[in-house]
Write a protein that holds these residues in place. Structure first.
Motif, PDB file in Angstrom:
ATOM      1  N   TYR A  82       7.708  -6.836 -14.184  1.00 21.92           N
ATOM      2  CA  TYR A  82       8.829  -7.572 -14.758  1.00 21.92           C
ATOM      3  C   TYR A  82       9.867  -7.943 -13.695  1.00 21.92           C
ATOM      4  N   ILE A  83       9.967  -7.135 -12.657  1.00 23.64           N
ATOM      5  CA  ILE A  83      10.933  -7.426 -11.602  1.00 23.64           C
ATOM      6  C   ILE A  83      10.506  -8.653 -10.801  1.00 23.64           C
ATOM      7  N   ILE A  84       9.198  -8.731 -10.494  1.00 11.97           N
ATOM      8  CA  ILE A  84       8.726  -9.884  -9.716  1.00 11.97           C
ATOM      9  C   ILE A  84       8.217 -11.003 -10.620  1.00 11.97           C
ATOM     10  N   ASN A  85       8.250 -10.758 -11.956  1.00 13.93           N
ATOM     11  CA  ASN A  85       7.774 -11.743 -12.940  1.00 13.93           C
ATOM     12  C   ASN A  85       6.350 -12.203 -12.654  1.00 13.93           C
ATOM     13  N   LYS A  86       5.506 -11.232 -12.373  1.00 12.24           N
ATOM     14  CA  LYS A  86       4.122 -11.581 -12.043  1.00 12.24           C
ATOM     15  C   LYS A  86       3.202 -10.399 -12.324  1.00 12.24           C
ATOM     16  N   CYS A  87       2.013 -10.716 -12.817  1.00 15.09           N
ATOM     17  CA  CYS A  87       0.998  -9.688 -13.031  1.00 15.09           C
ATOM     18  C   CYS A  87      -0.374 -10.284 -12.755  1.00 15.09           C
ATOM     19  N   SER A  88      -1.218  -9.534 -12.100  1.00 15.06           N
ATOM     20  CA  SER A  88      -2.567 -10.001 -11.812  1.00 15.06           C
ATOM     21  C   SER A  88      -3.494  -9.623 -12.964  1.00 15.06           C
ATOM     22  N   PHE A  89      -4.306 -10.596 -13.391  1.00 18.45           N
ATOM     23  CA  PHE A  89      -5.288 -10.341 -14.438  1.00 18.45           C
ATOM     24  C   PHE A  89      -6.554 -11.116 -14.113  1.00 18.45           C
ATOM     25  N   TYR A  90      -7.645 -10.390 -13.940  1.00 20.09           N
ATOM     26  CA  TYR A  90      -8.954 -10.967 -13.633  1.00 20.09           C
ATOM     27  C   TYR A  90      -8.895 -11.877 -12.400  1.00 20.09           C
ATOM     28  N   GLY A  91      -8.063 -11.491 -11.433  1.00 19.28           N
ATOM     29  CA  GLY A  91      -7.969 -12.222 -10.175  1.00 19.28           C
ATOM     30  C   GLY A  91      -6.993 -13.384 -10.189  1.00 19.28           C
ATOM     31  N   TYR A  92      -6.291 -13.578 -11.307  1.00 21.90           N
ATOM     32  CA  TYR A  92      -5.315 -14.655 -11.419  1.00 21.90           C
ATOM     33  C   TYR A  92      -3.910 -14.073 -11.596  1.00 21.90           C
ATOM     34  N   ASP A  93      -2.923 -14.774 -11.087  1.00 22.29           N
ATOM     35  CA  ASP A  93      -1.535 -14.365 -11.261  1.00 22.29           C
ATOM     36  C   ASP A  93      -0.950 -15.021 -12.504  1.00 22.29           C
ATOM     37  N   PRO A 105      -5.558  -3.801 -16.749  1.00 20.10           N
ATOM     38  CA  PRO A 105      -6.918  -4.015 -16.214  1.00 20.10           C
ATOM     39  C   PRO A 105      -8.003  -3.766 -17.252  1.00 20.10           C
ATOM     40  N   GLU A 106      -7.756  -2.828 -18.178  1.00 15.61           N
ATOM     41  CA  GLU A 106      -8.766  -2.508 -19.183  1.00 15.61           C
ATOM     42  C   GLU A 106      -9.117  -3.722 -20.049  1.00 15.61           C
ATOM     43  N   THR A 107      -8.138  -4.596 -20.265  1.00 18.80           N
ATOM     44  CA  THR A 107      -8.363  -5.764 -21.118  1.00 18.80           C
ATOM     45  C   THR A 107      -9.295  -6.777 -20.455  1.00 18.80           C
ATOM     46  N   GLU A 108      -9.458  -6.680 -19.136  1.00 20.09           N
ATOM     47  CA  GLU A 108     -10.378  -7.579 -18.429  1.00 20.09           C
ATOM     48  C   GLU A 108     -11.808  -7.418 -18.927  1.00 20.09           C
ATOM     49  N   LEU A 109     -12.089  -6.266 -19.543  1.00 19.33           N
ATOM     50  CA  LEU A 109     -13.437  -6.015 -20.070  1.00 19.33           C
ATOM     51  C   LEU A 109     -13.826  -7.072 -21.103  1.00 19.33           C
ATOM     52  N   ILE A 110     -12.861  -7.575 -21.854  1.00 18.65           N
ATOM     53  CA  ILE A 110     -13.144  -8.623 -22.841  1.00 18.65           C
ATOM     54  C   ILE A 110     -13.702  -9.861 -22.144  1.00 18.65           C
ATOM     55  N   ILE A 111     -13.096 -10.239 -21.026  1.00 19.53           N
ATOM     56  CA  ILE A 111     -13.567 -11.400 -20.262  1.00 19.53           C
ATOM     57  C   ILE A 111     -14.960 -11.133 -19.697  1.00 19.53           C
ATOM     58  N   GLU A 112     -15.171  -9.941 -19.164  1.00 19.99           N
ATOM     59  CA  GLU A 112     -16.467  -9.600 -18.570  1.00 19.99           C
ATOM     60  C   GLU A 112     -17.587  -9.681 -19.601  1.00 19.99           C
TER      61      GLU A 112
END
Length: 289
Positions: A82-93, A105-112
């Protein structure tokens, strides 16, 4: 008594990093060194190796103030993302703020799981899209041709639309809808969801870093953590096509048996998937009749 970080006149980045690390450690931020390195690299576009080799690397007074502000916010428990207003998910910002859940990261399993189907889903529905990380990642990886992404929060949808613009993604429609009240009249090939699954009791026992900063409606149903599973199951005959797939995340493994019983009947084929920690994390429901 003030910490030396707030009193020092130095502009040497290595000195500031050491003082900042100690300050965060004193405030129980155990990953302080890595977080500071990530912050420096992201916010100042500085190469960590170069700075380590050049112990006298200087930054501007403006950057120093920015760094100290980060340390102050982080020491008060505000999540790093929240401080940097950014989060990585499945290799994307993805852009995030306190109106959206921080993607895990656990939610990436849905994409996989969806990607391993080796097919392009024609229409997808993302329930509780938040920052739009699932919906947009499905499009970024050409897993779905088009996605309808819904959320009850207007502010969360503003974040999702910002991410859509940042990634220049088309064929994703974000819409304000309460899934608990809405009647669907369209059927999808793929439905994904990371619903609020924390019980009311467990929510009040969450760490302050989560409870005080992340949106409650994205974390809990203020009940037994099952409301959304029951409602989505009730909707399935009406918004999931034959041979269509629902991929839905669960919380703790001990809820698996209960959630399995909600969806298990002759109309569906169920398959459970474990995350990297070996915990049951995603239920796959295929409509077979």
């Amino acid at each position: 008594m003030k910490n030396k970080l707030f009193e020092t006149n130095t502009l040497k980045i290595n000195d500031l990093m050491l003082l900042g690390e100690k300050y965060l450690l004193d405030h129980n931020i155990t990953n302080s060194k890595k977080e500071i390195e990530w912050f420096i690299a992201d916010q100042f576009q500085l190469n960590m190796l170069d700075m380590k080799l050049n112990k006298n690397y200087l930054i501007s007074q403006l950057d120093k103030n920015h760094f100290i502000d980060f340390i102050h916010q982080r020491s008060n428990g505000k999540p790093f993302q929240y401080i940097i207003n950014k989060c990585s998910f499945y290799g994307y910002d993805f852009y995030v703020n306190s109106e959206t859940l921080i993607p895990r990261p656990e939610t990436e399993l849905i994409i996989e799981i969806a990607q391993k189907k080796e097919t392009i889903f024609h229409k997808c529905l993302d329930i509780g899209t938040g920052s739009g990380n699932l919906a947009l990642t499905l499009r970024l990886n050409n897993i779905a041709e088009s996605v309808h992404a819904i959320d009850i929060s207007k502010k969360a949808l503003s974040v999702a639309k910002k991410n859509q613009k940042n990634h220049k993604i088309d064929s994703v429609l974000f819409k304000k809808i309460d899934v608990l009240k809405f009647k669907f009249d369209y059927k999808y090939d793929l439905i994904v969801s990371n619903p609020p699954y924390i019980t009311k009791k467990d929510y009040y026992n969450l760490p302050d870093e989560i409870k005080k900063h992340e949106p409650a409606i994205a974390l809990t149903d203020f009940d037994e953590g099952l409301i959304f599973y029951k409602k989505i199951h009730k909707h399935l005959p009406y918004f999931l096509k034959k041979n269509g797939i629902l991929l839905i995340e669960i919380g703790l493994t001990h809820t698996k048996k209960t959630i399995d019983s909600i969806f298990r009947n002759s109309a569906y084929q169920l398959l459970w998937h474990k995350d990297l920690n070996g915990d049951y994390r995603v239920l796959e429901v295929k409509k077979i009749v």
